[in-house]
Design a protein around this motif. Structure first.
Motif, short mmCIF file in Angstrom:
data_model
loop_
_atom_site.label_atom_id
_atom_site.label_comp_id
_atom_site.label_asym_id
_atom_site.label_seq_id
_atom_site.Cartn_x
_atom_site.Cartn_y
_atom_site.Cartn_z
N LYS A 12 0.84 -1.20 0.00
CA LYS A 12 0.00 0.00 0.00
C LYS A 12 0.88 1.25 0.00
O LYS A 12 0.64 2.18 -0.77
CB LYS A 12 -0.90 -0.02 1.24
CG LYS A 12 -1.99 1.02 1.20
CD LYS A 12 -2.91 0.89 2.40
CE LYS A 12 -3.88 2.05 2.41
NZ LYS A 12 -4.44 2.30 3.73
N ILE A 16 0.86 4.15 -2.97
CA ILE A 16 0.49 5.51 -2.54
C ILE A 16 1.64 6.46 -2.88
O ILE A 16 1.42 7.55 -3.40
CB ILE A 16 0.14 5.56 -1.03
CG1 ILE A 16 -1.23 4.92 -0.80
CG2 ILE A 16 0.17 7.00 -0.51
CD1 ILE A 16 -1.63 4.80 0.66
N ASP A 62 -2.89 9.34 7.74
CA ASP A 62 -4.12 9.81 7.11
C ASP A 62 -4.12 11.34 6.99
O ASP A 62 -4.57 11.90 6.00
CB ASP A 62 -5.35 9.38 7.92
CG ASP A 62 -5.64 7.89 7.76
OD1 ASP A 62 -5.08 7.28 6.82
OD2 ASP A 62 -6.41 7.35 8.55
N LEU A 65 -1.95 12.27 4.18
CA LEU A 65 -2.64 11.94 2.93
C LEU A 65 -3.65 13.01 2.55
O LEU A 65 -3.73 13.42 1.40
CB LEU A 65 -3.36 10.59 3.06
CG LEU A 65 -2.57 9.34 2.66
CD1 LEU A 65 -3.42 8.11 2.91
CD2 LEU A 65 -2.14 9.40 1.20
N THR A 80 -5.51 6.40 -2.54
CA THR A 80 -5.47 5.18 -1.75
C THR A 80 -6.03 3.95 -2.48
O THR A 80 -6.17 2.89 -1.89
CB THR A 80 -6.28 5.37 -0.43
OG1 THR A 80 -7.60 5.80 -0.76
CG2 THR A 80 -5.62 6.41 0.47
N THR A 81 -6.33 4.10 -3.77
CA THR A 81 -6.82 2.96 -4.54
C THR A 81 -5.75 2.53 -5.54
O THR A 81 -5.27 3.35 -6.33
CB THR A 81 -8.11 3.33 -5.31
OG1 THR A 81 -9.05 3.85 -4.39
CG2 THR A 81 -8.69 2.10 -6.00
#
Length: 85
Positions: A12, A16, A62, A65, A80-81
Protein backbone atom coordinates in the motif's frame (compact mmCIF):
# COMPACT_ATOMS: atom_id res chain seq x y z
CA UNK A 1 -0.77 -14.02 9.52
CA UNK A 2 1.50 -11.24 10.76
CA UNK A 3 3.94 -11.48 7.85
CA UNK A 4 1.14 -11.07 5.31
CA UNK A 5 -0.15 -8.03 7.16
CA UNK A 6 3.25 -6.36 6.81
CA UNK A 7 3.50 -7.20 3.13
CA UNK A 8 0.10 -5.68 2.57
CA UNK A 9 1.07 -2.44 4.32
CA UNK A 10 4.30 -2.19 2.33
CA UNK A 11 2.42 -2.78 -0.91
CA UNK A 12 0.00 0.00 0.00
CA UNK A 13 2.81 2.44 0.88
CA UNK A 14 4.45 1.66 -2.42
CA UNK A 15 1.51 2.50 -4.66
CA UNK A 16 0.49 5.51 -2.54
CA UNK A 17 4.03 6.82 -2.96
CA UNK A 18 3.83 6.26 -6.71
CA UNK A 19 0.50 8.13 -6.84
CA UNK A 20 1.95 11.08 -4.90
CA UNK A 21 4.93 11.16 -7.25
CA UNK A 22 2.69 11.01 -10.35
CA UNK A 23 0.48 13.84 -9.10
CA UNK A 24 3.52 15.91 -8.08
CA UNK A 25 5.23 15.53 -11.47
CA UNK A 26 1.99 16.26 -13.31
CA UNK A 27 1.79 19.58 -11.46
CA UNK A 28 5.54 20.18 -11.98
CA UNK A 29 6.21 20.53 -8.26
CA UNK A 30 9.64 19.53 -6.92
CA UNK A 31 10.00 17.41 -3.79
CA UNK A 32 11.37 20.47 -1.95
CA UNK A 33 8.44 22.57 -3.09
CA UNK A 34 5.95 19.90 -2.04
CA UNK A 35 7.63 19.68 1.37
CA UNK A 36 7.37 23.48 1.71
CA UNK A 37 3.67 23.43 0.80
CA UNK A 38 3.01 20.63 3.29
CA UNK A 39 4.79 22.68 5.97
CA UNK A 40 2.51 25.63 5.20
CA UNK A 41 -0.38 23.30 6.13
CA UNK A 42 1.22 22.85 9.55
CA UNK A 43 2.88 19.47 9.00
CA UNK A 44 6.61 19.18 9.55
CA UNK A 45 7.86 17.17 6.60
CA UNK A 46 11.32 17.38 5.05
CA UNK A 47 12.24 16.80 1.43
CA UNK A 48 13.89 13.47 2.29
CA UNK A 49 10.61 12.34 3.89
CA UNK A 50 8.83 13.07 0.59
CA UNK A 51 11.51 11.07 -1.19
CA UNK A 52 11.03 8.11 1.18
CA UNK A 53 7.23 8.33 0.87
CA UNK A 54 7.52 8.24 -2.93
CA UNK A 55 9.84 5.22 -2.73
CA UNK A 56 7.35 3.50 -0.45
CA UNK A 57 9.76 3.22 2.47
CA UNK A 58 7.99 5.65 4.80
CA UNK A 59 4.49 5.28 6.24
CA UNK A 60 2.02 8.03 5.32
CA UNK A 61 -0.49 9.07 7.98
CA UNK A 62 -4.12 9.81 7.11
CA UNK A 63 -3.53 13.43 8.06
CA UNK A 64 -0.59 13.66 5.64
CA UNK A 65 -2.64 11.94 2.93
CA UNK A 66 -5.42 14.51 3.30
CA UNK A 67 -2.84 17.26 2.94
CA UNK A 68 -1.23 15.69 -0.16
CA UNK A 69 -4.71 15.28 -1.62
CA UNK A 70 -5.46 18.97 -1.08
CA UNK A 71 -2.10 20.29 -2.34
CA UNK A 72 -1.90 17.99 -5.36
CA UNK A 73 -5.55 18.40 -6.31
CA UNK A 74 -6.31 14.67 -6.29
CA UNK A 75 -8.93 12.74 -4.34
CA UNK A 76 -8.17 10.63 -1.27
CA UNK A 77 -9.88 7.79 -3.12
CA UNK A 78 -7.47 8.09 -6.05
CA UNK A 79 -4.45 8.22 -3.73
CA UNK A 80 -5.47 5.18 -1.75
CA UNK A 81 -6.82 2.96 -4.54
CA UNK A 82 -4.38 0.76 -6.41
CA UNK A 83 -4.96 0.99 -10.14
CA UNK A 84 -5.69 -2.25 -11.93
CA UNK A 85 -2.91 -2.82 -14.42
Amino acid sequence: GDENENLHVQGKEKFIGEKIRMARLKRRITQSNLAARVQLEGITLERDSISRIEKGTRFVTDYELKTFSKILGVSMEWLTTEDAL
